[in-house]
Enzyme design. Structure first.
Site, mmCIF file in Angstrom:
data_model
loop_
_atom_site.group_PDB
_atom_site.id
_atom_site.type_symbol
_atom_site.label_atom_id
_atom_site.label_comp_id
_atom_site.label_asym_id
_atom_site.label_seq_id
_atom_site.Cartn_x
_atom_site.Cartn_y
_atom_site.Cartn_z
ATOM 1 N N SER A 1 35.302 44.494 22.318
ATOM 2 C CA SER A 1 36.680 44.864 22.624
ATOM 3 C C SER A 1 37.592 43.716 22.234
ATOM 4 C CB SER A 1 36.841 45.149 24.127
ATOM 5 O OG SER A 1 38.203 45.296 24.479
ATOM 6 N N TYR B 1 35.104 43.204 33.014
ATOM 7 C CA TYR B 1 34.996 43.930 31.746
ATOM 8 C C TYR B 1 35.275 42.990 30.580
ATOM 9 C CZ TYR B 1 36.050 47.179 27.953
ATOM 10 O OH TYR B 1 36.072 47.828 26.737
#
Length: 255
Positions: free
Chosen positions: A138, A151
């Site tokens: 990401s 995350y």
């Protein structure tokens, strides 16, 4: 990574980026296996498509990963590409003591899951022609979302793990990192229709064009994510950290 003729496993293939990637890899002439927790969602991904297969897998279960890998290789011995895409994202308030269940589940799914599945399949992959591992990270692995600290940290860790494996497996298995920006999927509540996030179809179009380059870029980066990926090298990290988080806060608030 060769663009066609592969046998590809895509985890988290029942929805979002995983399902879209799997279908587009299939369109390109590859055999594709999608894996995930929900059989119904997987069946929807492969509906009407020959050379697409579905297998259930809970990446949180270490023993289930070994069993799954043995069955996968037995049923699809030509498997030569692993796409570690399965992941979860939880918003957290780390400013006060809290229940860490969400953080721990995020670590198990996003970090231990890919490590365990790669470990279960690496010997098989090394023996295959044109073998590749694609790790979906990401942009938040490079500039974190402070409302999702665990995350963001897991994605930074998988970036680092990918760099290590790329060097360790050089000449045997190609390592590719796919780092999305914010994409309109169901990763978090309301994200699928959230303004300012990249529409899924536009993201996948750009990603597949990048996968079509030869040699395949070792990092698949759509234009939207480049300022985040390059923030530190550009000397813009603090500014982009503030901008990203302010934009995310405004989007979540519906502003």
């Amino acid at each position: 990574m060769t663009p066609t003729g592969n046998t590809i496993l895509v985890t988290g293939g029942g929805s979002g980026i995983g399902a879209a990637l799997a279908q587009r890899f299939h369109d390109a002439g590859n055999t594709v296996i999608v894996a995930g927790r929900r059989q119904a969602a997987l069946d929807e991904t492969i509906a009407g498509r020959e050379r697409m297969h579905a297998m259930t897998l809970d990446v949180e279960d270490a023993s289930a990963i070994d069993t799954f890998a043995a069955r996968l290789v037995a049923e699809h011995p030509a498997l030569n590409v692993l796409v570690n895409n399965a992941g979860i994202m939880k918003l957290e308030d780390a400013t006060t003591r809290r229940d860490l269940a969400d953080a721990e589940a995020t670590i198990v799914t996003n970090l231990l899951g890919p490590i365990r599945l790669t470990n279960a399949l690496v010997d098989h992959l090394k023996a295959q022609p044109n073998a590749a591992i694609v790790n979906v990270t990401s942009g938040l692995g490079f500039v974190p979302l402070t409302a999702a600290p665990t995350y963001s940290a897991t994605k930074a860790a998988i970036h680092s793990y990918t760099v290590s494996l790329r060097r360790s497996l050089a000449g045997r298995v190609e390592l590719i990192e796919l780092a999305p920006p914010g994409v309109q999927t169901d990763l978090t509540p309301g994200q699928a229709t959230r303004p300012g996030y990249l529409p899924l179809v536009d993201f996948i179009d750009e990603v597949m064009a990048l996968f079509g380059r030869q040699p395949t870029p070792r990092e698949i980066l759509v234009e939207r994510v480049r300022p985040i990926r390059e923030a530190e090298a550009d000397g813009q990290f603090d500014e982009r950290l503030a901008t990203l988080n302010e934009m995310a806060e405004k989007a979540r608030a519906g502003g």
